[in-house]
Design an enzyme around this catalytic site. Structure first.
Site, PDB file in Angstrom:
ATOM      1  N   LEU A  95    -104.456   8.600  -8.115  1.00  0.00           N
ATOM      2  CA  LEU A  95    -105.737   8.016  -7.743  1.00  0.00           C
ATOM      3  C   LEU A  95    -105.876   6.710  -8.514  1.00  0.00           C
ATOM      4  CD1 LEU A  95    -108.175  11.092  -7.932  1.00  0.00           C
ATOM      5  CD2 LEU A  95    -107.113  10.111  -5.885  1.00  0.00           C
ATOM      6  N   ASP A  96    -106.537   5.718  -7.901  1.00  0.00           N
ATOM      7  CA  ASP A  96    -106.799   4.469  -8.599  1.00  0.00           C
ATOM      8  C   ASP A  96    -107.617   4.718  -9.856  1.00  0.00           C
ATOM      9  OD1 ASP A  96    -105.531   3.134  -6.553  1.00  0.00           O
ATOM     10  OD2 ASP A  96    -107.394   2.552  -5.534  1.00  0.00           O
ATOM     11  N   VAL A  97    -107.502   3.808 -10.808  1.00  0.00           N
ATOM     12  CA  VAL A  97    -108.294   3.899 -12.041  1.00  0.00           C
ATOM     13  C   VAL A  97    -109.788   3.994 -11.710  1.00  0.00           C
ATOM     14  CG1 VAL A  97    -109.011   2.639 -14.115  1.00  0.00           C
ATOM     15  CG2 VAL A  97    -106.590   2.733 -13.486  1.00  0.00           C
TER      16      VAL A  97
END
Length: 319
Positions: free
Chosen positions: A151-153
């Site tokens: 998942l993106d930051v």
């Protein structure tokens, strides 16, 4: 580090992931990961008289496509991370949603990366799990041990990590073959019309911004299915399932429709609305992940509740 290579005769006609692995002394898994991240592009060598057509420079590579001998490929290889630099530290608000001897699922908070990478000094899922005493015994790069998806930051929600080599192998194949069911909720500006549908538009690196992605010709195939959950007037809550998993896919697709995720200033969100809703990041949450257990085959459905900042934004709209 960016390098350009010419595909030698002995690798000509092989799959792109095999070619990249052979040229860069990387594993097939690493090569496939670089391709999925959009790090590999290629063009035909016009000096090869047998080459027909006009493959444009900078065209995205698909890992299963076969590259001809003489093709020019550009590899944006990530800098390696020294395992000694992996920060083993507790991650605030990261809860374990499920755990057995083969895998662990976490509720990843915003501001936490999946794994260490060059230039990232913040907390990571891997560092947090190690700090919590969760043993992860898989091969591959130490800083990415057990990572089968990311998942993106700036995105919160369900993320699963393999704990054993057997689970890692099966889960990597499952995510590669797109068998897990990934469900997100996103608050987007305005009201998409139609209220339910599929966005089918290729995604690649933005031609003017290295750190952004965009819908572009020659990009990698990307399909996003969506349906309306709640319309608030200024914004709409959407239920989203991904058929593909491109970097920033949901954010890019809804921005291209003119309905960016609320709070997502990178992709054109209204800063005034973001401030009114108290958002300092995109309103996007991985709410549910459905997978077949890599060992038992049992179907697991793992859910995550909205974190406080996203719940508060909805409360403001409702009031």
């Amino acid at each position: 580090m960016t390098e350009t290579y010419q595909v030698p005769p002995q690798l000509g006609g092989q799959r792109a992931d095999a070619v990249v692995a052979g040229l860069c002394a990387a594993s097939r898994t690493e090569a496939a990961g670089w391709i999925a991240e959009g790090r590999i592009t290629w063009a035909e060598d016009r000096s090869q008289h047998h080459v027909q057509g006009g493959r444009a420079a900078g065209a995205a590579v698909k890992k299963s496509e076969k590259l001809p001998a003489g093709a020019l490929i550009t590899v944006d290889e990530p800098e390696p991370v020294d395992p000694a630099e992996i920060k083993v530290e507790a991650v605030q608000d990261m809860r374990l949603l499920y755990q057995d001897e083969d895998l662990v699922a976490v509720d990843k908070p915003v501001g936490v990366a999946a794994h260490p990478s060059p230039g990232w000094q913040g907390p990571t899922v891997i560092g947090g799990l190690l700090a919590a005493g969760v043993e992860i015994a898989t091969s591959g790069a130490q800083e990415r041990r057990g990572i089968v998806h990311r998942l993106d930051v700036g995105t919160s929600g369900v993320m699963v990590v393999a704990k054993t080599e057997g689970a890692y192998s099966v889960l990597k194949d499952a995510f590669r073959d797109r068998t897990p069911a990934k469900t997100y909720h996103a608050l987007v500006q305005g009201l998409p019309d139609p209220h339910e549908g599929t966005i089918d538009a290729p995604i690649g690196r933005h031609p003017g911004h290295d750190w952004r992605f965009a819908v572009i010709d020659g990009g990698r195939e990307a399909r996003t299915h969506y349906r309306l959950l709640e319309a608030y007037g200024r914004a709409s809550l959407m239920d989203i399932s991904l058929e593909t998993g491109r970097t920033h896919q949901i954010r890019v697709h809804f921005s291209a429709l003119g309905h960016p995720c609320a709070g997502d200033l990178t992709y054109g969100a209204d800063p005034t609305l973001a401030a009114e809703l108290g958002l300092t990041r995109q309103w996007l949450h991985a709410v549910e992940l459905g997978i077949d257990h890599p060992i038992t085959g049992e179907r697991l459905s793992i859910r995550s509740d909205y974190p406080a900042d996203l719940s508060e934004a909805l409360s403001i709209l409702e009031s």
